[in-house]
Design an enzyme around this catalytic site. Structure first.
Site, PDB file in Angstrom:
ATOM      1  N   GLY A  46      35.198  41.315  44.231  1.00  0.00           N
ATOM      2  CA  GLY A  46      36.572  40.954  43.934  1.00  0.00           C
ATOM      3  C   GLY A  46      37.440  42.188  43.982  1.00  0.00           C
ATOM      4  CG  LEU A  89      35.129  47.405  43.952  1.00  0.00           C
ATOM      5  CD1 LEU A  89      35.883  46.712  45.078  1.00  0.00           C
ATOM      6  CD2 LEU A  89      33.844  48.030  44.475  1.00  0.00           C
ATOM      7  CG  HIS A 130      36.688  42.263  36.644  1.00  0.00           C
ATOM      8  ND1 HIS A 130      35.815  43.140  36.024  1.00  0.00           N
ATOM      9  CD2 HIS A 130      37.406  43.018  37.514  1.00  0.00           C
ATOM     10  CE1 HIS A 130      36.020  44.358  36.499  1.00  0.00           C
ATOM     11  NE2 HIS A 130      36.970  44.313  37.411  1.00  0.00           N
ATOM     12  CD  GLU A 131      38.766  41.238  40.724  1.00  0.00           C
ATOM     13  OE1 GLU A 131      39.694  42.066  40.773  1.00  0.00           O
ATOM     14  OE2 GLU A 131      37.566  41.580  40.731  1.00  0.00           O
ATOM     15  CG  HIS A 134      41.767  44.630  37.906  1.00  0.00           C
ATOM     16  ND1 HIS A 134      41.772  45.947  37.520  1.00  0.00           N
ATOM     17  CD2 HIS A 134      40.504  44.391  38.367  1.00  0.00           C
ATOM     18  CE1 HIS A 134      40.566  46.478  37.720  1.00  0.00           C
ATOM     19  NE2 HIS A 134      39.773  45.548  38.224  1.00  0.00           N
TER      20      HIS A 134
HETATM   21 NI    NI Z   1      37.771  45.702  38.724  1.00  0.00          NI
END
Ligand code: NI
Length: 180
Positions: A46, A89, A130-131, A134
């Site tokens: 993702g 990431l 999670h995304e 963000h």
């Molecule tokens: Ni992340």
């Protein structure tokens, strides 16, 4: 369509709330393409727009062979939860056990402005949460229990990439040893 540099922990864009998408135009479609290319090159499951420096509420995902994206997501979470490893990431090389809802229903839009609903469980549910975090400037380390968060912060401070200057921009054109 191109692979973009991924912003790392410590970059202010990662702790800034992203703005809703208003214009479903060619620029948005290019953003989705860049996110998809960058996510797949990493490779990752993702990627959210702030991770490539764009403060818009857009993310892409690639979970269990399913590739997709979502714009302006609104989540409904199950009360049943899951506890397991999670990474990011923007925090390369580190994973920590993180509690998340087991199931999620995500409502939003595709890049053409059409309403879409994504129902996810397990890894897809974890990814969508999670995304979406963000997009609110929240990182998964903020979701860890106190002790695990301390360990995570220590590991981040000790990571090779932490505080290092961004890599120099390298010309994409090969110079066959004749670069001057
Ligand atoms: Ni992340």
């Amino acid at each position: 369509m191109s692979v973009q540099p991924i912003r790392l922990f410590g970059d202010p864009v990662l702790i800034t709330k992203a703005d809703p998408v208003v214009d479903f135009d060619a620029e948005l479609r290019r953003l989705v393409a860049d996110l998809t290319d960058t996510m797949q090159a990493a490779p990752g499951s993702g990627l959210a727009a702030p991770q490539i420096g764009v403060g818009l509420r857009v993310f892409t995902y690639f979970v269990e062979g399913e590739l997709g994206h979502l714009v302006n997501p609104e989540l409904s979470l199950s009360t049943e939860d899951q506890f397991g490893p999670e990474g990011c990431l923007s925090i390369p090389g580190l994973t920590f056990d993180c509690r998340r809802a087991l199931n999620v229903i995500a409502k939003g839009f595709n890049m053409y402005g059409e309403p879409v609903v994504i129902e996810g469980s397990d890894l897809l549910a974890r990814c969508i949460q999670h995304e979406t975090d963000h997009l609110d400037g929240v990182l998964f380390v903020d979701r860890l229990d106190t002790e695990t968060r301390k360990a995570a912060m220590r590991a981040i401070r000790e990571a090779e990439w932490f505080g290092a200057p961004p890599p120099l921009k390298v010309s994409p054109h090969p110079t066959n040893g004749f670069g001057l």
